[in-house]
Enzyme design. Structure first.
Site, PDB file in Angstrom:
ATOM      1  N   SER A   1     -32.365 -24.773 -15.753  1.00  0.00           N
ATOM      2  CA  SER A   1     -32.508 -24.163 -14.429  1.00  0.00           C
ATOM      3  C   SER A   1     -33.975 -23.986 -14.050  1.00  0.00           C
ATOM      4  O   SER A   1     -34.855 -23.896 -14.909  1.00  0.00           O
ATOM      5  CB  SER A   1     -31.826 -22.797 -14.397  1.00  0.00           C
TER       6      SER A   1
HETATM    7  N1  SAH Z   1     -28.627 -21.630 -18.663  1.00  0.00           N
HETATM    8  C1  SAH Z   1     -28.931 -23.042 -18.771  1.00  0.00           C
HETATM    9  C2  SAH Z   1     -28.498 -23.774 -17.508  1.00  0.00           C
HETATM   10  C3  SAH Z   1     -27.770 -25.027 -17.858  1.00  0.00           C
HETATM   11  S1  SAH Z   1     -26.942 -25.843 -16.537  1.00  0.00           S
HETATM   12  C4  SAH Z   1     -30.401 -23.249 -19.057  1.00  0.00           C
HETATM   13  O1  SAH Z   1     -31.194 -22.296 -18.925  1.00  0.00           O
HETATM   14  O2  SAH Z   1     -30.780 -24.356 -19.451  1.00  0.00           O
HETATM   15  C5  SAH Z   1     -25.294 -25.209 -16.673  1.00  0.00           C
HETATM   16  C6  SAH Z   1     -24.583 -25.391 -17.996  1.00  0.00           C
HETATM   17  O3  SAH Z   1     -23.243 -24.936 -17.822  1.00  0.00           O
HETATM   18  C7  SAH Z   1     -24.474 -26.833 -18.485  1.00  0.00           C
HETATM   19  O4  SAH Z   1     -25.007 -26.911 -19.777  1.00  0.00           O
HETATM   20  C8  SAH Z   1     -22.971 -27.114 -18.481  1.00  0.00           C
HETATM   21  O5  SAH Z   1     -22.549 -27.976 -19.508  1.00  0.00           O
HETATM   22  C9  SAH Z   1     -22.391 -25.717 -18.632  1.00  0.00           C
HETATM   23  N2  SAH Z   1     -21.014 -25.570 -18.173  1.00  0.00           N
HETATM   24  C10 SAH Z   1     -20.401 -26.178 -17.138  1.00  0.00           C
HETATM   25  N3  SAH Z   1     -19.114 -25.764 -17.047  1.00  0.00           N
HETATM   26  C11 SAH Z   1     -18.909 -24.872 -18.059  1.00  0.00           C
HETATM   27  C12 SAH Z   1     -17.787 -24.103 -18.509  1.00  0.00           C
HETATM   28  N4  SAH Z   1     -16.585 -24.163 -17.888  1.00  0.00           N
HETATM   29  N5  SAH Z   1     -17.949 -23.289 -19.575  1.00  0.00           N
HETATM   30  C13 SAH Z   1     -19.148 -23.199 -20.225  1.00  0.00           C
HETATM   31  N6  SAH Z   1     -20.238 -23.910 -19.854  1.00  0.00           N
HETATM   32  C14 SAH Z   1     -20.124 -24.743 -18.790  1.00  0.00           C
END
Ligand code: SAH
Length: 213
Positions: free
Chosen positions: A64
């Site tokens: 993010s």
């Molecule tokens: N907090 C992370 C943001 C990653 S983007 C950071 O700081 O890097 C969002 C993430 O949510 C992705 O890794 C994706 O695989 C995950 N995601 C998507 N759907 C999900 C679900 N149903 N349960 C858990 N994680 C999920």
């Protein structure tokens, strides 16, 4: 795995940018100034680590934007020892920011590749979450509930009911809600069945996906 003076300097510039955009909580700014974001990105993107932008990580996901991480973290009003559930571990950057604030963090990731990579990586640089879980964030984490707060770091088409039920009374859920564009939403649990909802503008996240495993 180096964190040099150059990186530290770039990080302070990033803190200034995030502050300029409206983040005021000193503890949150400190955390952004402390977590070595460049280590959370693939080496090819190192030059971009301290720009205020989202970037690709493994498995078609993104780390993010720092401003977004700061914004969501500020809305959580984290206190030391708070028990926090994060949905979407991804690179672990947001997880590390919460750990810097002294929270006890549980984080769920549905992509096995990212789950494995981040589970190995975080302890290597000294960040110890209470639990990293490979699973479906729509369900939350009933066995560890209730939480002081819950943060969703992917765009949710709707607010998953399970998450509301896993908040303490007084607890806060910060979740971007919407399809192509999401509205940052703060839901506070006021009573057993009473919830208050506030909205904080538009953001863009990768989608919160239904469990494929
Ligand atoms: N907090 C992370 C943001 C990653 S983007 C950071 O700081 O890097 C969002 C993430 O949510 C992705 O890794 C994706 O695989 C995950 N995601 C998507 N759907 C999900 C679900 N149903 N349960 C858990 N994680 C999920």
């Amino acid at each position: 795995m180096k964190d040099t003076f150059k990186h530290k300097g770039l990080r302070q510039k990033l803190v200034a940018v995030v502050k300029e955009k409206g983040i005021v909580d000193e503890k949150v700014l400190n955390a952004i100034g402390t977590v070595p974001r460049h280590l959370f990105m693939d080496s090819g993107f190192l030059d971009y680590a301290y720009k205020d932008m989202a970037f690709p990580i493994a498995a078609d996901q993104t780390i993010s934007q720092p401003y977004t991480v700061a914004f969501q973290t500020e809305l959580l009003q984290v206190k030391k020892d708070d028990k926090i559930l994060e949905i979407g571990t991804g690179s672990g950057y947001q997880t590390a920011v919460l750990l810097e604030l002294g929270a006890r963090v549980y984080s769920i990731e549905r992509q096995q590749e990212l789950f494995k990579k981040t589970s190995m990586f975080l302890p290597k640089i000294g960040y110890r979450a209470k639990k990293l879980i490979f699973g479906d964030g729509y369900k939350g984490l009933e066995e560890e509930a209730p939480f002081d707060s819950i943060i969703v770091t992917a765009g949710a088409p709707f607010v998953p009911k399970a998450l509301l039920g896993q908040l303490k009374i007084g607890g806060r859920l910060v979740i971007p809600v919407g399809d192509a564009v999401q509205t940052m939403t703060l839901i506070t649990r006021k009573g057993e069945k009473e919830f208050e909802q506030e909205e904080f503008g538009e953001f863009r996240f990768v989608p919160l996906l239904e469990d494929r495993n």
